[in-house]
Motif scaffolding. Structure first.
Motif, PDB file in Angstrom:
ATOM      1  N   LYS A  67       1.015  -1.110  -0.024  1.00 24.50           N
ATOM      2  CA  LYS A  67       0.062   0.047  -0.083  1.00 24.50           C
ATOM      3  C   LYS A  67       0.665   1.160   0.066  1.00 24.50           C
ATOM      4  N   ALA A  68       1.969   1.271   0.470  1.00 21.14           N
ATOM      5  CA  ALA A  68       2.835   2.471   0.526  1.00 21.14           C
ATOM      6  C   ALA A  68       3.180   2.885  -0.762  1.00 21.14           C
ATOM      7  N   CYS A  69       2.965   2.113  -1.714  1.00 26.08           N
ATOM      8  CA  CYS A  69       3.132   2.649  -3.444  1.00 26.08           C
ATOM      9  C   CYS A  69       2.045   2.230  -4.166  1.00 26.08           C
ATOM     10  N   HIS A  70       1.183   1.388  -3.919  1.00 25.20           N
ATOM     11  CA  HIS A  70       0.237   0.606  -4.943  1.00 25.20           C
ATOM     12  C   HIS A  70      -1.147   0.713  -4.402  1.00 25.20           C
ATOM     13  N   ALA A  71      -1.896   1.067  -5.357  1.00 27.31           N
ATOM     14  CA  ALA A  71      -3.312   1.104  -5.076  1.00 27.31           C
ATOM     15  C   ALA A  71      -4.160   0.455  -6.237  1.00 27.31           C
ATOM     16  N   PHE A  72      -5.602   0.404  -5.793  1.00 22.67           N
ATOM     17  CA  PHE A  72      -6.427  -0.194  -7.030  1.00 22.67           C
ATOM     18  C   PHE A  72      -7.177   0.939  -7.236  1.00 22.67           C
ATOM     19  N   GLY A  73      -7.462   1.422  -8.756  1.00 28.40           N
ATOM     20  CA  GLY A  73      -8.000   2.236  -9.359  1.00 28.40           C
ATOM     21  C   GLY A  73      -7.273   3.609  -9.597  1.00 28.40           C
ATOM     22  N   LYS A  74      -6.157   3.748  -9.006  1.00 26.94           N
ATOM     23  CA  LYS A  74      -5.314   4.796  -9.408  1.00 26.94           C
ATOM     24  C   LYS A  74      -3.819   4.655  -9.466  1.00 26.94           C
ATOM     25  N   ASN A  75      -2.901   5.478 -10.054  1.00 21.93           N
ATOM     26  CA  ASN A  75      -1.581   5.198 -10.007  1.00 21.93           C
ATOM     27  C   ASN A  75      -0.896   5.991  -8.782  1.00 21.93           C
ATOM     28  N   GLY A  76       0.162   5.467  -8.342  1.00 25.37           N
ATOM     29  CA  GLY A  76       0.802   6.145  -6.971  1.00 25.37           C
ATOM     30  C   GLY A  76       2.170   6.211  -7.458  1.00 25.37           C
ATOM     31  N   VAL A  77       3.079   6.125  -6.455  1.00 17.87           N
ATOM     32  CA  VAL A  77       4.336   5.779  -6.751  1.00 17.87           C
ATOM     33  C   VAL A  77       4.547   4.479  -7.654  1.00 17.87           C
ATOM     34  N   PRO A  94       2.294   1.552 -10.132  1.00 13.80           N
ATOM     35  CA  PRO A  94       1.201   1.491 -10.972  1.00 13.80           C
ATOM     36  C   PRO A  94      -0.079   1.082 -10.187  1.00 13.80           C
ATOM     37  N   ASP A  95      -1.025   1.489 -10.793  1.00 13.62           N
ATOM     38  CA  ASP A  95      -2.464   0.784 -10.361  1.00 13.62           C
ATOM     39  C   ASP A  95      -2.511  -0.555 -10.437  1.00 13.62           C
ATOM     40  N   LEU A  96      -2.731  -1.546  -9.688  1.00 16.15           N
ATOM     41  CA  LEU A  96      -2.756  -2.943  -9.550  1.00 16.15           C
ATOM     42  C   LEU A  96      -4.236  -3.384  -9.705  1.00 16.15           C
ATOM     43  N   LYS A  97      -5.188  -2.612  -9.997  1.00 16.83           N
ATOM     44  CA  LYS A  97      -6.633  -3.348 -10.432  1.00 16.83           C
ATOM     45  C   LYS A  97      -6.505  -4.066 -11.636  1.00 16.83           C
ATOM     46  N   GLY A  98      -7.093  -5.057 -11.621  1.00 19.90           N
ATOM     47  CA  GLY A  98      -6.941  -5.929 -12.939  1.00 19.90           C
ATOM     48  C   GLY A  98      -5.219  -6.474 -13.224  1.00 19.90           C
ATOM     49  N   LEU A  99      -4.681  -6.470 -12.467  1.00  9.22           N
ATOM     50  CA  LEU A  99      -3.105  -6.924 -12.622  1.00  9.22           C
ATOM     51  C   LEU A  99      -2.894  -8.115 -13.640  1.00  9.22           C
ATOM     52  N   ILE A 100      -3.688  -9.336 -12.956  1.00  9.92           N
ATOM     53  CA  ILE A 100      -3.507 -10.703 -13.585  1.00  9.92           C
ATOM     54  C   ILE A 100      -4.200 -10.514 -14.970  1.00  9.92           C
ATOM     55  N   GLY A 101      -3.211 -10.792 -16.078  1.00 11.32           N
ATOM     56  CA  GLY A 101      -3.599 -10.840 -17.364  1.00 11.32           C
ATOM     57  C   GLY A 101      -3.083  -9.618 -18.243  1.00 11.32           C
ATOM     58  N   GLU A 119      -1.848 -13.013  -4.366  1.00 18.03           N
ATOM     59  CA  GLU A 119      -2.241 -13.233  -5.693  1.00 18.03           C
ATOM     60  C   GLU A 119      -3.922 -13.415  -5.667  1.00 18.03           C
ATOM     61  N   ALA A 120      -4.389 -14.073  -4.599  1.00 19.15           N
ATOM     62  CA  ALA A 120      -5.878 -14.401  -4.571  1.00 19.15           C
ATOM     63  C   ALA A 120      -6.445 -12.973  -4.287  1.00 19.15           C
ATOM     64  N   TYR A 121      -5.854 -12.142  -3.350  1.00 17.54           N
ATOM     65  CA  TYR A 121      -6.522 -10.730  -3.115  1.00 17.54           C
ATOM     66  C   TYR A 121      -6.450  -9.966  -4.308  1.00 17.54           C
ATOM     67  N   LEU A 122      -5.320 -10.064  -5.008  1.00 12.18           N
ATOM     68  CA  LEU A 122      -5.325  -9.054  -6.215  1.00 12.18           C
ATOM     69  C   LEU A 122      -6.455  -9.518  -7.223  1.00 12.18           C
ATOM     70  N   GLU A 123      -6.533 -10.812  -7.219  1.00  9.75           N
ATOM     71  CA  GLU A 123      -7.927 -11.350  -8.157  1.00  9.75           C
ATOM     72  C   GLU A 123      -9.260 -10.674  -7.783  1.00  9.75           C
ATOM     73  N   THR A 124      -9.318 -10.346  -6.575  1.00 12.32           N
ATOM     74  CA  THR A 124     -10.555  -9.731  -6.005  1.00 12.32           C
ATOM     75  C   THR A 124     -10.827  -8.305  -6.455  1.00 12.32           C
ATOM     76  N   GLN A 125      -9.833  -7.653  -7.022  1.00 13.11           N
ATOM     77  CA  GLN A 125      -9.865  -6.342  -7.420  1.00 13.11           C
ATOM     78  C   GLN A 125      -9.900  -5.966  -8.859  1.00 13.11           C
ATOM     79  N   LYS A 126     -10.688  -6.681  -9.469  1.00 16.00           N
ATOM     80  CA  LYS A 126     -10.762  -6.375 -11.147  1.00 16.00           C
ATOM     81  C   LYS A 126     -11.470  -5.152 -11.340  1.00 16.00           C
TER      82      LYS A 126
END
Length: 118
Positions: free
Chosen positions: A34-44, A46-53, A111-118
């Motif tokens: 969280k210090a650098c990444h978020a979902f839905g916006k870039n920060g320090v 990149p945005d990790l929403k929808g990362l897998i794929g 990875e399972a958590y990231l998959e919930t953030q599509k």
């Protein structure tokens, strides 16, 4: 005979159950990210929403390193696991300043958590 078959089936299945992904535990692992990444916006980072794929180095609006842009990677389970263990080894010259997550279970949970953030 029935008990022998049941016992053999359990012996095979128990290790898989022990390695099941846990998104809630992954959310706790993500606290470090969280210090650098978020979902839905870039920060320090990149945005990790929808990362897998996603193709690495392509999220719109983020200024990636040349190393990441030219890595040729697409984020799938195996690639993510290798990268997050040691980002500098997987993509030398990338901008991510992070030593990595060494525990395979924590990586799978993340990875399972990231998959919930599509």
């Amino acid at each position: 005979m029935r008990q022998l078959i049941l016992g053999a089936a359990l012996a095979v299945l128990v290790p898989f159950a022990a390695q099941a992904q846990d998104a809630a535990a992954g959310e706790k692992v993500f606290a470090t990210c969280k210090a650098c990444h978020a979902f839905g916006k870039n920060g320090v980072g990149p945005d990790l929403k929808g990362l897998i794929g996603r193709k690495a180095g392509t999220h719109e609006g983020y200024n990636y390193s040349a190393a990441m842009k030219n890595s040729g990677l697409t984020w799938d389970s195996a690639t993510f696991m290798e990268y997050i263990k040691d980002p500098k080894a997987k993509v030398p010259g990338n901008k991510m300043i992070f030593a990595g997550v060494k525990d395979d279970k924590k990586i799978k949970d993340l990875e399972a958590y990231l998959e919930t953030q599509k």
